[in-house]
Design a protein around this motif. Structure first.
Motif, mmCIF file in Angstrom:
data_model
loop_
_atom_site.group_PDB
_atom_site.id
_atom_site.type_symbol
_atom_site.label_atom_id
_atom_site.label_comp_id
_atom_site.label_asym_id
_atom_site.label_seq_id
_atom_site.Cartn_x
_atom_site.Cartn_y
_atom_site.Cartn_z
ATOM 1 N N PRO A 1 0.813 -1.223 0.000
ATOM 2 C CA PRO A 1 0.000 0.000 0.000
ATOM 3 C C PRO A 1 0.849 1.277 0.000
ATOM 4 O O PRO A 1 0.404 2.308 -0.497
ATOM 5 N N GLU A 2 2.068 1.208 0.548
ATOM 6 C CA GLU A 2 2.931 2.408 0.551
ATOM 7 C C GLU A 2 4.094 2.221 -0.420
ATOM 8 O O GLU A 2 5.135 2.817 -0.263
ATOM 9 N N LYS A 3 3.935 1.358 -1.367
ATOM 10 C CA LYS A 3 4.852 0.961 -2.431
ATOM 11 C C LYS A 3 6.043 0.175 -1.891
ATOM 12 O O LYS A 3 6.442 0.364 -0.744
ATOM 13 N N HIS A 4 6.552 -0.703 -2.746
ATOM 14 C CA HIS A 4 7.737 -1.478 -2.374
ATOM 15 C C HIS A 4 8.936 -0.538 -2.346
ATOM 16 O O HIS A 4 9.040 0.373 -3.170
ATOM 17 N N ILE A 5 9.811 -0.801 -1.435
ATOM 18 C CA ILE A 5 10.987 0.049 -1.183
ATOM 19 C C ILE A 5 11.784 0.376 -2.461
ATOM 20 O O ILE A 5 12.306 1.468 -2.616
ATOM 21 N N GLU A 6 11.852 -0.575 -3.415
ATOM 22 C CA GLU A 6 12.668 -0.347 -4.616
ATOM 23 C C GLU A 6 11.872 0.239 -5.772
ATOM 24 O O GLU A 6 12.469 0.599 -6.799
ATOM 25 N N ALA A 7 10.567 0.304 -5.635
ATOM 26 C CA ALA A 7 9.755 0.747 -6.780
ATOM 27 C C ALA A 7 9.880 2.257 -6.956
ATOM 28 O O ALA A 7 9.848 3.004 -5.976
ATOM 29 N N PRO A 8 10.014 2.722 -8.189
ATOM 30 C CA PRO A 8 10.157 4.165 -8.406
ATOM 31 C C PRO A 8 8.900 4.956 -8.054
ATOM 32 O O PRO A 8 8.974 6.132 -7.725
ATOM 33 N N SER A 9 7.730 4.320 -8.132
ATOM 34 C CA SER A 9 6.487 5.009 -7.743
ATOM 35 C C SER A 9 5.439 3.960 -7.401
ATOM 36 O O SER A 9 5.573 2.787 -7.775
ATOM 37 N N LEU A 10 4.392 4.418 -6.711
ATOM 38 C CA LEU A 10 3.319 3.488 -6.346
ATOM 39 C C LEU A 10 2.631 2.956 -7.596
ATOM 40 O O LEU A 10 2.274 1.774 -7.684
ATOM 41 N N SER A 11 2.465 3.838 -8.600
ATOM 42 C CA SER A 11 1.744 3.359 -9.788
ATOM 43 C C SER A 11 2.577 2.349 -10.576
ATOM 44 O O SER A 11 2.042 1.385 -11.124
ATOM 45 N N SER A 12 3.906 2.525 -10.602
ATOM 46 C CA SER A 12 4.716 1.511 -11.318
ATOM 47 C C SER A 12 4.707 0.202 -10.536
ATOM 48 O O SER A 12 4.674 -0.882 -11.121
ATOM 49 N N ASP A 13 4.684 0.299 -9.207
ATOM 50 C CA ASP A 13 4.627 -0.909 -8.376
ATOM 51 C C ASP A 13 3.300 -1.645 -8.609
ATOM 52 O O ASP A 13 3.263 -2.883 -8.666
ATOM 53 N N LEU A 14 2.234 -0.864 -8.768
ATOM 54 C CA LEU A 14 0.919 -1.466 -9.023
ATOM 55 C C LEU A 14 0.883 -2.173 -10.372
ATOM 56 O O LEU A 14 0.235 -3.207 -10.529
ATOM 57 N N LYS A 15 1.602 -1.598 -11.349
ATOM 58 C CA LYS A 15 1.673 -2.270 -12.664
ATOM 59 C C LYS A 15 2.387 -3.604 -12.523
ATOM 60 O O LYS A 15 2.011 -4.605 -13.136
ATOM 61 N N ARG A 16 3.422 -3.623 -11.675
ATOM 62 C CA ARG A 16 4.143 -4.891 -11.437
ATOM 63 C C ARG A 16 3.237 -5.893 -10.732
ATOM 64 O O ARG A 16 3.297 -7.091 -10.994
ATOM 65 N N LEU A 17 2.412 -5.368 -9.831
ATOM 66 C CA LEU A 17 1.468 -6.259 -9.130
ATOM 67 C C LEU A 17 0.472 -6.847 -10.131
ATOM 68 O O LEU A 17 0.165 -8.041 -10.098
ATOM 69 N N LYS A 18 0.016 -6.002 -11.042
ATOM 70 C CA LYS A 18 -0.926 -6.482 -12.074
ATOM 71 C C LYS A 18 -0.265 -7.578 -12.914
ATOM 72 O O LYS A 18 -0.920 -8.570 -13.282
#
Ligand code: FAD
Length: 320
Positions: A183-200
């Motif tokens: 919910p607060e993005k993974h530590i290495e992800a550049p942004s929450l939305s890019s992290d969400l794309k990875r989750l998708k």
């Protein structure tokens, strides 16, 4: 009845379920301590219990001649064995955490075959963190770089496709696959939305449900779920709850997990002059969080029990 996590959720028909996560004991310790911790939580009827996996680490052995020998070891082995033991002792589904880090694809395949034989049909597919001496995660020789690839391997197995196909499989596994969300993005992800794309991508690869990293502000979870739904992620998103237990968590949790703590919680913890009082604040905060999440209709409240379970017991007795 032993089932997939998604089936447990469906069967609950909107009722929030209780579950928790345990860490294997350090090797050399008996499983009895673990049972003693689990026992009081079974009254809340968890349909499943997660068992974490720890990464391997280096230890330095004194050779006696002024030199040190560097050896690799695993301090908390036994995840699949513990899952099998708990499953049979308590007649509950268990979910081993399967890591990319520290395992080649072949070793992962053997582990999954063991799970299948043991009737363990749910797994959490995770990348794992970097080893303690590494700055960044590095894939193990012959292993996966990202959890998505691990999900793909498990899905392949569900289709009867082994790594080095020499046999026609007529007994396929049917794993239900969980993955991690932040919910607060993974530590290495550049942004929450890019992290969400990875989750998708993990969900598109075959993940059936998501369990979140701990959070202390429910608004973060609600926003995350909203953004995930907007991004086309439709699988259940299970909130992970960790009760604060010691004052040191105020620094440790943000440092390790890159999460924010709400000002009110910080103020309450800072007022405490003993860790016993901190533990009580942690319980009260988690109860408040849990009640709000339950009212919002979350499928499961998943607690990080980390050793002693008295605080999770106290929370569950006030919520379930
Ligand atoms: P991934 O989904 O692979 O993501 C890792 C990072 O890579 C993210 O920043 C993501 O945005 C990025 N990424 C993904 N794909 C790509 C790509 N193609 N290109 C570039 N970037 C990409 N750790 C343990 O060691 N043992 C456990 O038992 C354990 N249990 C956990 C349970 C839960 C519920 C959670 C939330 C975490 C758990 N962890 C555990 C921690 C987890 O291993 C770490 O957070 C790890 O750093 C990331 O794992 P992941 O599966 O989310 O990785």
């Amino acid at each position: 009845m032993l089932m997939k996590i998604t089936e447990h959720i469906k069967k609950a028909n909107g009722k929030t379920l209780f579950s928790f996560e345990i860490i294997p004991p350090k090797k050399g310790n008996s499983i009895q301590e673990l049972y003693n911790n689990i026992e009081p939580l079974m009254q809340f009827k968890p349909p499943f219990v997660d068992v974490t996996t720890s990464r391997e680490q280096y230890v330095y052995i004194d050779k006696g001649n002024g030199l040190l020998d560097r050896k690799i070891t695993r301090m908390r082995p036994g995840t699949v064995g513990i899952c099998a033991a708990i499953k049979h002792k308590y007649d509950v589904d268990t979910v081993p955490h399967v890591l990319c880090g520290g395992f080649s694809k072949e070793e992962t395949e053997y582990l999954l075959v063991d799970c299948h034989y043991l009737g363990i049909d749910n797994v959490m597919a995770l990348r794992g963190d970097a080893m303690s001496h590494q700055k960044y995660f590095e894939a193990t020789n012959g292993g996966h770089q990202y959890a998505k690839q691990l999900v793909e391997q498990i899905q392949n197995l569900n289709c009867g496709k082994y790594l080095h196909d020499v046999l026609e499989a007529d007994d396929k596994s049917d794993f239900c696959i969980g993955v991690a969300g932040y919910p607060e993005k993974h530590i290495e992800a550049p942004s929450l939305s890019s992290d969400l794309k990875r989750l998708k991508e993990k969900v598109d690869a075959g993940a059936d449900y998501v369990v979140t990293q701990m959070f202390f502000d429910n608004a973060k979870y609600f926003e995350f779920v909203k953004a995930a739904r907007a991004g086309g992620i439709t699988v259940p998103i299970i909130p992970g709850i960790k009760p604060i237990a010691v004052k040191r968590h105020l620094q440790l949790l943000p440092q390790v997990f890159k999460i924010d703590l709400p000002e009110d919680l910080i103020a309450e913890v800072e007022k405490c002059d003993t860790n016993k009082k901190v533990r009580q604040v942690g319980v009260e905060w988690a109860v408040q969080q849990s009640k709000e999440l339950m009212a919002a209709g979350v499928p499961v409240l998943h607690y990080y029990s980390m050793g002693k379970s008295d605080n999770v017991e106290s929370i569950a007795s006030q919520v379930f």
